[in-house]
Design an enzyme around this catalytic site. Structure first.
Site, PDB file in Angstrom:
ATOM      1  N   SER A 145      -2.299 -10.809   8.120  1.00  0.00           N
ATOM      2  CA  SER A 145      -2.663  -9.556   7.438  1.00  0.00           C
ATOM      3  C   SER A 145      -1.595  -8.517   7.761  1.00  0.00           C
ATOM      4  O   SER A 145      -0.881  -8.638   8.766  1.00  0.00           O
ATOM      5  CB  SER A 145      -4.013  -9.066   7.968  1.00  0.00           C
ATOM      6  OG  SER A 145      -4.246  -7.728   7.567  1.00  0.00           O
ATOM      7  N   TYR A 158     -10.522  -7.446  14.371  1.00  0.00           N
ATOM      8  CA  TYR A 158      -9.728  -8.052  13.289  1.00  0.00           C
ATOM      9  C   TYR A 158      -8.231  -7.854  13.558  1.00  0.00           C
ATOM     10  O   TYR A 158      -7.433  -8.803  13.470  1.00  0.00           O
ATOM     11  CB  TYR A 158     -10.136  -7.416  11.965  1.00  0.00           C
ATOM     12  CG  TYR A 158      -9.466  -7.971  10.734  1.00  0.00           C
ATOM     13  CD1 TYR A 158      -9.940  -9.133  10.120  1.00  0.00           C
ATOM     14  CD2 TYR A 158      -8.367  -7.333  10.156  1.00  0.00           C
ATOM     15  CE1 TYR A 158      -9.335  -9.629   8.965  1.00  0.00           C
ATOM     16  CE2 TYR A 158      -7.765  -7.825   9.006  1.00  0.00           C
ATOM     17  CZ  TYR A 158      -8.256  -8.969   8.420  1.00  0.00           C
ATOM     18  OH  TYR A 158      -7.657  -9.464   7.282  1.00  0.00           O
TER      19      TYR A 158
HETATM   20  P1  NAD Z   1     -12.860 -13.765   1.285  1.00  0.00           P
HETATM   21  O1  NAD Z   1     -13.992 -13.163   2.031  1.00  0.00           O
HETATM   22  O2  NAD Z   1     -12.873 -13.703  -0.189  1.00  0.00           O
HETATM   23  O3  NAD Z   1     -12.619 -15.274   1.727  1.00  0.00           O
HETATM   24  C1  NAD Z   1     -12.653 -15.664   3.065  1.00  0.00           C
HETATM   25  C2  NAD Z   1     -13.034 -17.115   3.125  1.00  0.00           C
HETATM   26  O4  NAD Z   1     -13.118 -17.535   4.493  1.00  0.00           O
HETATM   27  C3  NAD Z   1     -14.404 -17.376   2.490  1.00  0.00           C
HETATM   28  O5  NAD Z   1     -14.322 -18.494   1.641  1.00  0.00           O
HETATM   29  C4  NAD Z   1     -15.280 -17.663   3.683  1.00  0.00           C
HETATM   30  O6  NAD Z   1     -16.362 -18.527   3.407  1.00  0.00           O
HETATM   31  C5  NAD Z   1     -14.278 -18.334   4.625  1.00  0.00           C
HETATM   32  N1  NAD Z   1     -14.764 -18.400   5.989  1.00  0.00           N
HETATM   33  C6  NAD Z   1     -15.238 -17.387   6.760  1.00  0.00           C
HETATM   34  N2  NAD Z   1     -15.653 -17.877   7.939  1.00  0.00           N
HETATM   35  C7  NAD Z   1     -15.433 -19.217   7.916  1.00  0.00           C
HETATM   36  C8  NAD Z   1     -15.647 -20.279   8.843  1.00  0.00           C
HETATM   37  N3  NAD Z   1     -16.178 -20.063  10.046  1.00  0.00           N
HETATM   38  N4  NAD Z   1     -15.287 -21.532   8.483  1.00  0.00           N
HETATM   39  C9  NAD Z   1     -14.753 -21.774   7.271  1.00  0.00           C
HETATM   40  N5  NAD Z   1     -14.535 -20.811   6.358  1.00  0.00           N
HETATM   41  C10 NAD Z   1     -14.873 -19.554   6.678  1.00  0.00           C
HETATM   42  O7  NAD Z   1     -11.548 -13.043   1.829  1.00  0.00           O
HETATM   43  P2  NAD Z   1     -10.027 -13.153   1.359  1.00  0.00           P
HETATM   44  O8  NAD Z   1      -9.599 -11.793   1.026  1.00  0.00           O
HETATM   45  O9  NAD Z   1      -9.825 -14.242   0.377  1.00  0.00           O
HETATM   46  O10 NAD Z   1      -9.367 -13.515   2.768  1.00  0.00           O
HETATM   47  C11 NAD Z   1      -8.619 -14.692   3.009  1.00  0.00           C
HETATM   48  C12 NAD Z   1      -7.705 -14.432   4.187  1.00  0.00           C
HETATM   49  O11 NAD Z   1      -6.803 -13.374   3.845  1.00  0.00           O
HETATM   50  C13 NAD Z   1      -8.428 -13.975   5.453  1.00  0.00           C
HETATM   51  O12 NAD Z   1      -7.830 -14.562   6.580  1.00  0.00           O
HETATM   52  C14 NAD Z   1      -8.216 -12.473   5.447  1.00  0.00           C
HETATM   53  O13 NAD Z   1      -8.266 -11.924   6.749  1.00  0.00           O
HETATM   54  C15 NAD Z   1      -6.825 -12.403   4.852  1.00  0.00           C
HETATM   55  N6  NAD Z   1      -6.481 -11.096   4.291  1.00  0.00           N
HETATM   56  C16 NAD Z   1      -7.097 -10.634   3.169  1.00  0.00           C
HETATM   57  C17 NAD Z   1      -6.732  -9.394   2.671  1.00  0.00           C
HETATM   58  C18 NAD Z   1      -7.341  -8.810   1.433  1.00  0.00           C
HETATM   59  O14 NAD Z   1      -7.061  -7.650   1.104  1.00  0.00           O
HETATM   60  N7  NAD Z   1      -8.178  -9.531   0.685  1.00  0.00           N
HETATM   61  C19 NAD Z   1      -5.752  -8.632   3.315  1.00  0.00           C
HETATM   62  C20 NAD Z   1      -5.159  -9.138   4.459  1.00  0.00           C
HETATM   63  C21 NAD Z   1      -5.528 -10.380   4.935  1.00  0.00           C
END
Ligand code: NAD
Length: 261
Positions: A145, A158
């Site tokens: 992130s 986080y």
């Molecule tokens: P999201 O909530 O849409 O997806 C996250 C996924 O992780 C979901 O499918 C959820 O079921 C899965 N997950 C959570 N806990 C789990 C576990 N214990 N075992 C297996 N799966 C699990 O979020 P996203 O935005 O798609 O995030 C994906 C990645 O990107 C994450 O690591 C998040 O920190 C990172 N990220 C996202 C953003 C953003 O703006 N969306 C920004 C920076 C980083």
């Protein structure tokens, strides 16, 4: 399209929505075979698997909790049983808890660390063991992130987890470079996924987030997936230990954008 990705086998954790889904869809377009991990949303994972097949790849879905060693082993086993190999492992699963740090429960702290940081370690460990024991050129991509770099008050667990992912990525990139295993991270900025759905549904919060992005817009999951495809491919063959920020410039200190300071 990266032709070297054709028929390569990938594991993607947290693939049933958001960025994980976009990476799975993109890997399908690259004609890869994809193990789509989900934690609870089986219907979502099935839908993504169908999209991967429609895009020209192969897919299987596996329920597993990434914060457990057994869960990560199950993902590796699925790659080997269904597709006979492993080439790329994407540690994407993540979650966040908002709380003033002095009120954050130990339970929530442990949950965020165990999914976002320990999960990355366990996924990488499973992949590294396979790559090492088969003398295989391997590729690990950790979805970090912008908050591996930018402090985030009320999201200390986080930010701590993502900061840990950054140095973990750099450390194992160095440790396994001699084995022809590349390890990189992706640092998304503000991306339009379910994790942000509530925040972006509120116009004031959406505008506030956009104001922190020099490119003046929220990013799309496909734009993150494009970076994952490049890092997975041989086009990035001399790249290891980096975080590729895909953030519209969010890490560039946008408060300085009009020459202040
Ligand atoms: P999201 O909530 O849409 O997806 C996250 C996924 O992780 C979901 O499918 C959820 O079921 C899965 N997950 C959570 N806990 C789990 C576990 N214990 N075992 C297996 N799966 C699990 O979020 P996203 O935005 O798609 O995030 C994906 C990645 O990107 C994450 O690591 C998040 O920190 C990172 N990220 C996202 C953003 C953003 O703006 N969306 C920004 C920076 C980083």
């Amino acid at each position: 399209m990266y032709t070297d990705l054709n028929n390569k086998v990938a594991v993607i954790t947290g693939g049933s929505k958001g960025i994980g889904t976009a990476i799975a869809d993109r890997f399908g377009q690259e004609h890869m075979s994809v193990v789509i991990n989900y934690n609870s949303d089986e219907a979502g994972a099935k839908k993504v698997a169908a999209e991967v097949v429609d895009n020209g790849g192969q897919a299987t879905i596996v329920k597993a909790d990434v914060s457990t060693e057994d869960g990560n082993q199950a993902l590796l086993n699925a790659a080997l049983d269904k597709f006979g190999d492993l080439d790329v492992w994407v540690n994407n699963a993540g979650m966040e808890v908002k709380s003033p740090t002095h009120e954050l429960s130990l339970e929530d702290w442990n949950k965020v660390i165990s999914i976002n940081e320990t999960g990355v370690f366990l996924g990488a460990k499973a992949a590294l063991n396979y790559f090492k024991s088969h003398n295989k050129k391997g590729n690990i991509i950790n979805v970090s992130s912008v908050h591996e770099q930018i402090p985030w008050p009320t999201f200390a667990s986080y930010a701590a987890a993502k900061g840990g992912v950054k140095l973990f990525t750099q450390t194992i990139a160095m440790e396994y470079a001699k084995d022809n295993i590349r390890v990189n991270a992706i640092g998304p900025g503000a991306i339009n996924t379910p994790i942000n759905a509530k925040k972006f549904a509120d116009k004031a919060q959406l505008d506030q987030t956009v104001s922190m992005v020099p490119m003046n817009r929220i990013g799309k999951p496909e734009e993150v997936a494009a970076g994952a495809a490049w890092l997975a491919s041989d086009e990035s063959s001399y790249v290891t230990g980096v975080t590729l920020f895909i953030d519209g410039g969010m890490t560039l200190y946008p408060a300085f954008k009009d020459g202040q300071g």
